[in-house]
Design a protein around this motif. Structure first.
Motif, PDB file in Angstrom:
ATOM      1  N   ASP A  32       0.818  -1.210   0.000  1.00 12.18           N
ATOM      2  CA  ASP A  32       0.000   0.000   0.000  1.00 12.18           C
ATOM      3  C   ASP A  32       0.855   1.265   0.000  1.00 12.18           C
ATOM      4  N   GLY A  34       0.074   5.754   0.063  1.00  9.77           N
ATOM      5  CA  GLY A  34      -1.029   6.691   0.208  1.00  9.77           C
ATOM      6  C   GLY A  34      -0.627   7.996   0.832  1.00  9.77           C
ATOM      7  N   THR A  49      -5.560   6.089  -0.176  1.00  9.15           N
ATOM      8  CA  THR A  49      -4.560   5.033  -0.283  1.00  9.15           C
ATOM      9  C   THR A  49      -4.803   4.232  -1.553  1.00  9.15           C
ATOM     10  N   THR A  50      -3.757   3.570  -2.003  1.00  7.93           N
ATOM     11  CA  THR A  50      -3.863   2.687  -3.156  1.00  7.93           C
ATOM     12  C   THR A  50      -3.010   1.453  -2.910  1.00  7.93           C
ATOM     13  N   THR A  51      -3.536   0.320  -3.348  1.00 12.30           N
ATOM     14  CA  THR A  51      -2.804  -0.929  -3.193  1.00 12.30           C
ATOM     15  C   THR A  51      -1.952  -1.198  -4.434  1.00 12.30           C
ATOM     16  N   GLY A  54      -3.978  -1.706  -7.445  1.00  6.09           N
ATOM     17  CA  GLY A  54      -4.704  -0.588  -8.033  1.00  6.09           C
ATOM     18  C   GLY A  54      -5.992  -0.211  -7.337  1.00  6.09           C
ATOM     19  N   SER A  55      -6.350  -0.925  -6.279  1.00  2.00           N
ATOM     20  CA  SER A  55      -7.539  -0.527  -5.529  1.00  2.00           C
ATOM     21  C   SER A  55      -7.262   0.775  -4.795  1.00  2.00           C
ATOM     22  N   THR A  56      -8.301   1.596  -4.675  1.00  2.00           N
ATOM     23  CA  THR A  56      -8.133   2.891  -4.020  1.00  2.00           C
ATOM     24  C   THR A  56      -9.172   3.079  -2.923  1.00  2.00           C
ATOM     25  N   SER A  69      -2.944   8.044  -7.602  1.00  2.00           N
ATOM     26  CA  SER A  69      -2.446   7.131  -8.629  1.00  2.00           C
ATOM     27  C   SER A  69      -1.031   6.730  -8.255  1.00  2.00           C
ATOM     28  N   ARG A  70      -0.533   5.746  -9.007  1.00  2.00           N
ATOM     29  CA  ARG A  70       0.768   5.190  -8.633  1.00  2.00           C
ATOM     30  C   ARG A  70       1.484   4.688  -9.873  1.00  2.00           C
TER      31      ARG A  70
END
Length: 120
Positions: A32, A34, A49-51, A54-56, A69-70
């Motif tokens: 994670d 974030g 947060t984002t995993t 791609g989950s947010t 985004s990441r």
């Protein structure tokens, strides 16, 4: 793992700002990533947060205005329609596994914080 945040500043209400945070070190994996924020006199709170998949997740107060985004080991926070109540120090975070010497260490790292000030 070291986190370097950038992109804070002074912006008028309604304007945009983009924060970036790059992770460095002997990284094996970051799960994670974030952002949290802390306003004067208030507790630190989660922003988004984002995993790695791609989950947010967003705080209700920023849904529809902020986008996280990441790109590999860098996390971004695009902030639109900023409000004076968004004024805070923004901290990035990363949940990582990395080499420390010859050891493999799981750690939760925080960046140094970047000031965001929204004028009315």
């Amino acid at each position: 793992v070291q986190l370097q945040a950038s992109g804070g500043g002074l912006v008028q209400a309604g304007g945009p700002l983009r924060l970036s945070c790059a992770a460095s070190g002997k990284i094996i994996r970051i799960d994670d990533m974030g952002w949290h924020r802390q306003a004067p006199g208030k507790q630190r709170e989660l922003v988004a947060t984002t995993t790695s998949g791609g989950s947010t997740n967003y705080a209700d107060s920023v849904k529809g205005r902020f986008t996280i985004s990441r790109d590999k080991n860098t996390v971004y926070l695009q902030m639109n329609s900023l409000k004076p109540e968004d004024t805070a120090v923004y901290y990035c975070l990363a949940d990582s596994i990395a080499y420390v010497g010859s050891d493999i260490v799981a750690e939760y790292s925080w960046g140094q914080g970047t000031q965001v000030t929204v004028s009315s």
